[in-house]
Write a protein that holds these residues in place. Structure first.
Motif, PDB file in Angstrom:
ATOM      1  N   MET A 142     -26.111  14.666  -4.813  1.00  0.00           N
ATOM      2  CA  MET A 142     -27.223  15.539  -5.262  1.00  0.00           C
ATOM      3  C   MET A 142     -27.670  16.422  -4.046  1.00  0.00           C
ATOM      4  SD  MET A 142     -29.277  12.986  -7.759  1.00  0.00           S
ATOM      5  CE  MET A 142     -30.500  14.225  -8.466  1.00  0.00           C
ATOM      6  N   GLU A 143     -26.749  16.569  -3.155  1.00  0.00           N
ATOM      7  CA  GLU A 143     -27.019  17.224  -1.632  1.00  0.00           C
ATOM      8  C   GLU A 143     -27.758  18.571  -1.989  1.00  0.00           C
ATOM      9  OE1 GLU A 143     -24.098  16.964   1.242  1.00  0.00           O
ATOM     10  OE2 GLU A 143     -24.564  14.736   1.353  1.00  0.00           O
ATOM     11  N   GLU A 144     -27.258  19.282  -3.154  1.00  0.00           N
ATOM     12  CA  GLU A 144     -27.451  20.819  -3.221  1.00  0.00           C
ATOM     13  C   GLU A 144     -28.784  20.957  -4.068  1.00  0.00           C
ATOM     14  OE1 GLU A 144     -26.485  22.994  -1.269  1.00  0.00           O
ATOM     15  OE2 GLU A 144     -24.973  21.439  -0.444  1.00  0.00           O
ATOM     16  N   CYS A 145     -29.043  19.740  -4.732  1.00  0.00           N
ATOM     17  CA  CYS A 145     -30.241  19.841  -5.621  1.00  0.00           C
ATOM     18  C   CYS A 145     -31.585  20.052  -5.053  1.00  0.00           C
ATOM     19  CB  CYS A 145     -30.565  18.711  -6.588  1.00  0.00           C
ATOM     20  SG  CYS A 145     -28.913  18.329  -7.431  1.00  0.00           S
ATOM     21  N   ARG A 146     -32.090  21.013  -5.731  1.00  0.00           N
ATOM     22  CA  ARG A 146     -33.798  21.242  -5.329  1.00  0.00           C
ATOM     23  C   ARG A 146     -34.504  19.962  -5.695  1.00  0.00           C
ATOM     24  NH1 ARG A 146     -38.438  25.107  -7.754  1.00  0.00           N
ATOM     25  NH2 ARG A 146     -38.939  26.078  -5.424  1.00  0.00           N
ATOM     26  N   CYS A 147     -35.578  19.629  -4.979  1.00  0.00           N
ATOM     27  CA  CYS A 147     -36.165  18.312  -5.296  1.00  0.00           C
ATOM     28  C   CYS A 147     -37.698  18.438  -5.020  1.00  0.00           C
ATOM     29  CB  CYS A 147     -35.672  17.127  -4.348  1.00  0.00           C
ATOM     30  SG  CYS A 147     -35.609  17.492  -2.522  1.00  0.00           S
ATOM     31  N   VAL A 148     -38.409  17.828  -5.633  1.00  0.00           N
ATOM     32  CA  VAL A 148     -40.135  17.939  -5.521  1.00  0.00           C
ATOM     33  C   VAL A 148     -40.203  16.715  -5.133  1.00  0.00           C
ATOM     34  CG1 VAL A 148     -42.220  18.159  -6.891  1.00  0.00           C
ATOM     35  CG2 VAL A 148     -40.347  19.495  -7.652  1.00  0.00           C
ATOM     36  N   LEU A 149     -41.536  16.822  -4.363  1.00  0.00           N
ATOM     37  CA  LEU A 149     -41.889  15.551  -3.257  1.00  0.00           C
ATOM     38  C   LEU A 149     -43.489  15.226  -3.765  1.00  0.00           C
ATOM     39  CD1 LEU A 149     -41.248  13.242  -1.419  1.00  0.00           C
ATOM     40  CD2 LEU A 149     -42.312  14.746   0.291  1.00  0.00           C
ATOM     41  N   THR A 150     -43.818  14.466  -4.405  1.00  0.00           N
ATOM     42  CA  THR A 150     -45.245  14.240  -4.743  1.00  0.00           C
ATOM     43  C   THR A 150     -45.907  13.117  -3.727  1.00  0.00           C
ATOM     44  OG1 THR A 150     -44.951  14.484  -6.969  1.00  0.00           O
ATOM     45  CG2 THR A 150     -46.993  13.749  -6.259  1.00  0.00           C
ATOM     46  N   VAL A 151     -46.681  13.299  -2.950  1.00  0.00           N
ATOM     47  CA  VAL A 151     -47.546  12.420  -1.984  1.00  0.00           C
ATOM     48  C   VAL A 151     -48.565  11.828  -2.570  1.00  0.00           C
ATOM     49  CG1 VAL A 151     -48.118  12.225   0.202  1.00  0.00           C
ATOM     50  CG2 VAL A 151     -46.495  13.877  -0.288  1.00  0.00           C
ATOM     51  N   GLU A 152     -48.593  10.491  -2.338  1.00  0.00           N
ATOM     52  CA  GLU A 152     -50.001   9.840  -2.698  1.00  0.00           C
ATOM     53  C   GLU A 152     -50.661   9.125  -1.546  1.00  0.00           C
ATOM     54  OE1 GLU A 152     -49.130   6.849  -5.864  1.00  0.00           O
ATOM     55  OE2 GLU A 152     -48.027   8.423  -7.000  1.00  0.00           O
ATOM     56  N   LEU A 153     -51.521   9.815  -1.115  1.00  0.00           N
ATOM     57  CA  LEU A 153     -52.144   9.358   0.192  1.00  0.00           C
ATOM     58  C   LEU A 153     -53.107   8.211  -0.151  1.00  0.00           C
ATOM     59  CD1 LEU A 153     -53.430  12.560   1.830  1.00  0.00           C
ATOM     60  CD2 LEU A 153     -51.511  11.283   2.386  1.00  0.00           C
ATOM     61  N   PRO A 154     -52.997   6.890   0.986  1.00  0.00           N
ATOM     62  CA  PRO A 154     -54.089   6.024   0.747  1.00  0.00           C
ATOM     63  C   PRO A 154     -55.493   6.678   0.955  1.00  0.00           C
ATOM     64  CG  PRO A 154     -52.534   5.735   2.655  1.00  0.00           C
ATOM     65  CD  PRO A 154     -52.292   7.121   2.193  1.00  0.00           C
ATOM     66  N   GLY A 213     -24.136  21.319  11.462  1.00  0.00           N
ATOM     67  CA  GLY A 213     -24.700  21.868  10.109  1.00  0.00           C
ATOM     68  C   GLY A 213     -23.589  22.719   9.519  1.00  0.00           C
ATOM     69  N   PRO A 214     -23.350  22.591   8.232  1.00  0.00           N
ATOM     70  CA  PRO A 214     -24.034  21.497   7.278  1.00  0.00           C
ATOM     71  C   PRO A 214     -23.302  20.178   7.912  1.00  0.00           C
ATOM     72  CG  PRO A 214     -22.531  23.011   6.112  1.00  0.00           C
ATOM     73  CD  PRO A 214     -22.643  23.545   7.309  1.00  0.00           C
ATOM     74  N   PHE A 215     -24.589  19.317   7.857  1.00  0.00           N
ATOM     75  CA  PHE A 215     -23.971  17.841   8.568  1.00  0.00           C
ATOM     76  C   PHE A 215     -23.410  17.047   7.581  1.00  0.00           C
ATOM     77  CE2 PHE A 215     -27.922  18.945  11.054  1.00  0.00           C
ATOM     78  CZ  PHE A 215     -27.304  18.484  12.239  1.00  0.00           C
ATOM     79  N   ASP A 216     -22.395  16.274   8.182  1.00  0.00           N
ATOM     80  CA  ASP A 216     -21.967  15.033   7.131  1.00  0.00           C
ATOM     81  C   ASP A 216     -22.922  13.918   7.661  1.00  0.00           C
ATOM     82  OD1 ASP A 216     -20.738  12.993   6.194  1.00  0.00           O
ATOM     83  OD2 ASP A 216     -18.635  13.268   7.091  1.00  0.00           O
ATOM     84  N   TYR A 217     -23.870  13.517   6.724  1.00  0.00           N
ATOM     85  CA  TYR A 217     -24.865  12.688   7.119  1.00  0.00           C
ATOM     86  C   TYR A 217     -24.262  11.062   6.953  1.00  0.00           C
ATOM     87  CZ  TYR A 217     -28.300  15.981   6.703  1.00  0.00           C
ATOM     88  OH  TYR A 217     -29.113  17.231   6.977  1.00  0.00           O
ATOM     89  N   ASN A 218     -23.084  11.171   6.665  1.00  0.00           N
ATOM     90  CA  ASN A 218     -22.221   9.550   6.555  1.00  0.00           C
ATOM     91  C   ASN A 218     -21.828   9.079   8.076  1.00  0.00           C
ATOM     92  OD1 ASN A 218     -22.544   8.962   3.921  1.00  0.00           O
ATOM     93  ND2 ASN A 218     -21.252  10.622   3.498  1.00  0.00           N
ATOM     94  N   LYS A 219     -21.587  10.378   9.087  1.00  0.00           N
ATOM     95  CA  LYS A 219     -21.200   9.680  10.294  1.00  0.00           C
ATOM     96  C   LYS A 219     -21.847  10.405  11.454  1.00  0.00           C
ATOM     97  CE  LYS A 219     -16.876  12.582   9.853  1.00  0.00           C
ATOM     98  NZ  LYS A 219     -17.275  13.970  10.791  1.00  0.00           N
ATOM     99  N   GLU A 220     -21.350  10.070  12.616  1.00  0.00           N
ATOM    100  CA  GLU A 220     -21.935  10.693  13.855  1.00  0.00           C
ATOM    101  C   GLU A 220     -21.200  11.954  13.734  1.00  0.00           C
ATOM    102  OE1 GLU A 220     -20.798   7.962  16.595  1.00  0.00           O
ATOM    103  OE2 GLU A 220     -22.392   6.666  16.395  1.00  0.00           O
ATOM    104  N   ASN A 221     -21.916  13.158  14.405  1.00  0.00           N
ATOM    105  CA  ASN A 221     -21.421  14.507  14.294  1.00  0.00           C
ATOM    106  C   ASN A 221     -21.151  14.854  15.925  1.00  0.00           C
ATOM    107  OD1 ASN A 221     -21.487  15.817  11.339  1.00  0.00           O
ATOM    108  ND2 ASN A 221     -23.468  14.329  11.583  1.00  0.00           N
ATOM    109  N   TYR A 222     -19.948  15.130  16.273  1.00  0.00           N
ATOM    110  CA  TYR A 222     -19.579  15.262  17.724  1.00  0.00           C
ATOM    111  C   TYR A 222     -19.523  16.645  17.959  1.00  0.00           C
ATOM    112  CZ  TYR A 222     -18.596  10.363  18.173  1.00  0.00           C
ATOM    113  OH  TYR A 222     -18.835   8.912  18.239  1.00  0.00           O
ATOM    114  N   THR A 223     -20.001  17.242  19.049  1.00  0.00           N
ATOM    115  CA  THR A 223     -19.878  18.545  19.456  1.00  0.00           C
ATOM    116  C   THR A 223     -19.661  18.628  20.931  1.00  0.00           C
ATOM    117  OG1 THR A 223     -20.859  20.739  19.713  1.00  0.00           O
ATOM    118  CG2 THR A 223     -22.440  18.908  19.379  1.00  0.00           C
ATOM    119  N   LYS A 224     -18.792  19.567  21.489  1.00  0.00           N
ATOM    120  CA  LYS A 224     -18.877  19.642  22.832  1.00  0.00           C
ATOM    121  C   LYS A 224     -19.716  20.899  23.256  1.00  0.00           C
ATOM    122  CE  LYS A 224     -14.158  18.263  23.329  1.00  0.00           C
ATOM    123  NZ  LYS A 224     -12.745  18.408  23.758  1.00  0.00           N
TER     124      LYS A 224
END
Ligand SMILES: [Zn+2]
Length: 451
Positions: free
Chosen positions: A1-13, A161-172
């Motif tokens: 669901m990486e491409e899905c738009r998502c909604v985040l509801t925050v319930e503060l203490p 980016g776009p990242f592969d979140y399953n592994k370390e991303n190497y760059t020089k």
């Protein structure tokens, strides 16, 4: 669901009143992100933080300060705004976000930061605002993390980016992502007038001293240092400075050299500024992918009006000594060695553990390295004086390079006596403007540091 738009509801203490984040708002405590990548690239600060606000071109900027601190709201707003305005102007005046959030954690000690798409998080020690030197460094950090919104979050290495979140991303290319950012961060606080020339030189001096103190610069290239960060830079061992270099500090110095190289070769018409702007245009043309190492060189060469093969071979892929002095000379600046030649040191770093003075680093090129003191040796005495962290300086005072001393150590529980001839201490350099400056040198200087 990486491409899905998502909604985040925050319930503060119950006692927490505020939320600071780069996410877009639906209502006070409901946010949305267009995809997973944006969601996790937008940290949320929740609590009772002090939130300061300013606008540039009608766009809101929030400075969220968490924790107690000795600062003045209006100074923070003024300084952050100047930094932001300078960088926005640099990239042509168009702001690439709808709102920006600076999240600052005020802590007892420590520092550092991390960039995000339209926010960053950084730490600063709560009592250090009144120390001018430390506050300047903090502004350098703010400038650094903010500049990343262009260089790293948008202008980015192909691998990041776009990242592969399953592994370390190497760059020089971290020497560009971080090194060039480290070059521009302090330059921007100079250009917007928050520091003067001498204060700016101090930043370069620190980077230069950091690189020149250690032999690691002859063993690892910038390109390798970038690639190995997952297993080396963020997992430093006791031998780090002897075998590796930082793509931050050396990267910043090589960016400075490259900048002067381009200025010099274009009769002071072009500079690394132009390279950055072209890279940003590249991004605007195609946002889906980042740059390759080859593209960076190609853009530098086109701005430079000639190939840069030797430069890349020696300072990016190679471990040749960086001729910082020579390059600074083109801008009418000089480097002097301010080391007290009459003093000597052991060339180690040590700390007290359970009342014992333990060596935690032996620096290649120093006396201890040459005569065989080791990591984890306990130093018991020098010239028959029992040593500790406090008195070691006075025991060594008056001992000059060339003098022989007797050190008693315990290694793995066995007592050993080692005689060593002290060498000169590691040099400490100072950078200043030359007494006599030619018109050309002044022109180079002005192209680099206008203001
Ligand atoms: Zn950075």
């Amino acid at each position: 669901m990486e491409e899905c738009r998502c909604v985040l509801t925050v319930e503060l203490p119950k006692d927490w009143k505020k939320i600071s984040t780069g996410l877009n708002k639906i209502s006070e405590d409901v946010f949305y992100a267009d995809n997973y990548d944006i969601l996790i690239d937008s940290p949320l600060e929740m609590g009772n933080q002090n939130i300061l606000e300013f606008e540039i071109q009608g766009i809101k900027h929030f400075i969220c300060l968490t924790g107690e601190g000795k600062y003045k709201d209006e100074i923070i707003i003024n300084d952050f705004r100047k930094i932001a305005e300078e960088q926005i102007k640099f990239f042509g005046g168009k702001i690439p976000y709808e709102h920006y959030t600076f999240i600052i954690h005020l802590v007892e000690k420590g520092g550092g930061g991390l960039e995000h798409l339209n926010s960053f998080v950084a730490q600063f020690a709560r009592l250090n605002f009144s120390d001018e030197n430390l506050y300047r460094k903090f502004l350098g950090l703010v400038s650094h993390e903010y500049f990343h919104l262009w260089n790293v979050k948008r202008i980015r290495p192909f691998e990041l980016g776009p990242f592969d979140y399953n592994k370390e991303n190497y760059t020089k290319s971290l020497w560009i992502a971080e090194g060039w950012t480290s070059f521009f961060d302090n330059l921007f606080i100079r250009r917007c007038g928050l520091i003067n020339d001498e204060e700016y030189f101090e930043f370069i001096e620190n980077e230069y001293n950091d690189v020149m103190r250690f032999k690691g610069r002859f063993h690892q290239s910038l390109s390798e240092s970038s690639f190995d960060t997952w297993i080396k830079f963020y997992r430093k061992d006791e031998n780090f400075s002897n075998t590796q270099i930082s793509y931050y500090t050396k990267g910043a110095l090589v960016a400075m050299m490259l900048n002067i190289e381009i200025i010099k070769n274009t009769n002071c018409e072009k500079s690394l500024d132009d390279v950055m702007r072209i890279l940003y245009k590249d991004y605007e043309k195609d946002r889906s992918k980042g740059y390759t190492q080859e593209r960076i060189k190609e853009v530098c060469e086109s701005v430079n009006g000639g190939e840069l093969n030797e430069f890349w071979k020696m300072y990016v892929y190679g471990t040749d000594e960086i001729p910082v002095e020579e390059y600074l000379g083109f801008a009418g600046m000089e480097v002097t060695d301010t080391t007290n030649s009459a003093s000597a040191d052991l060339g180690i770093e040590s700390r007290t553990e359970n009342g014992k003075l333990i060596i935690i680093k032996v620096i290649d090129g120093g006396s201890s390295y040459k005569y065989g003191l080791n990591f984890r040796d306990e130093i018991i005495s020098v010239n028959n004086f029992r040593v500790n962290e406090e008195n070691i300086k006075s025991i060594l005072s008056g001992i000059k390079p060339g003098d022989e001393i007797k050190v008693i150590i315990s290694r793995e529980g066995l007592i050993k006596e080692i005689s060593l001839t002290l060498l000169k201490p590691i040099p400490k350099f100072k950078i200043k403007r030359m007494e006599i400056i030619t018109d050309l040198q002044e022109k180079v200087f002005q192209k680099w540091i206008p203001g």
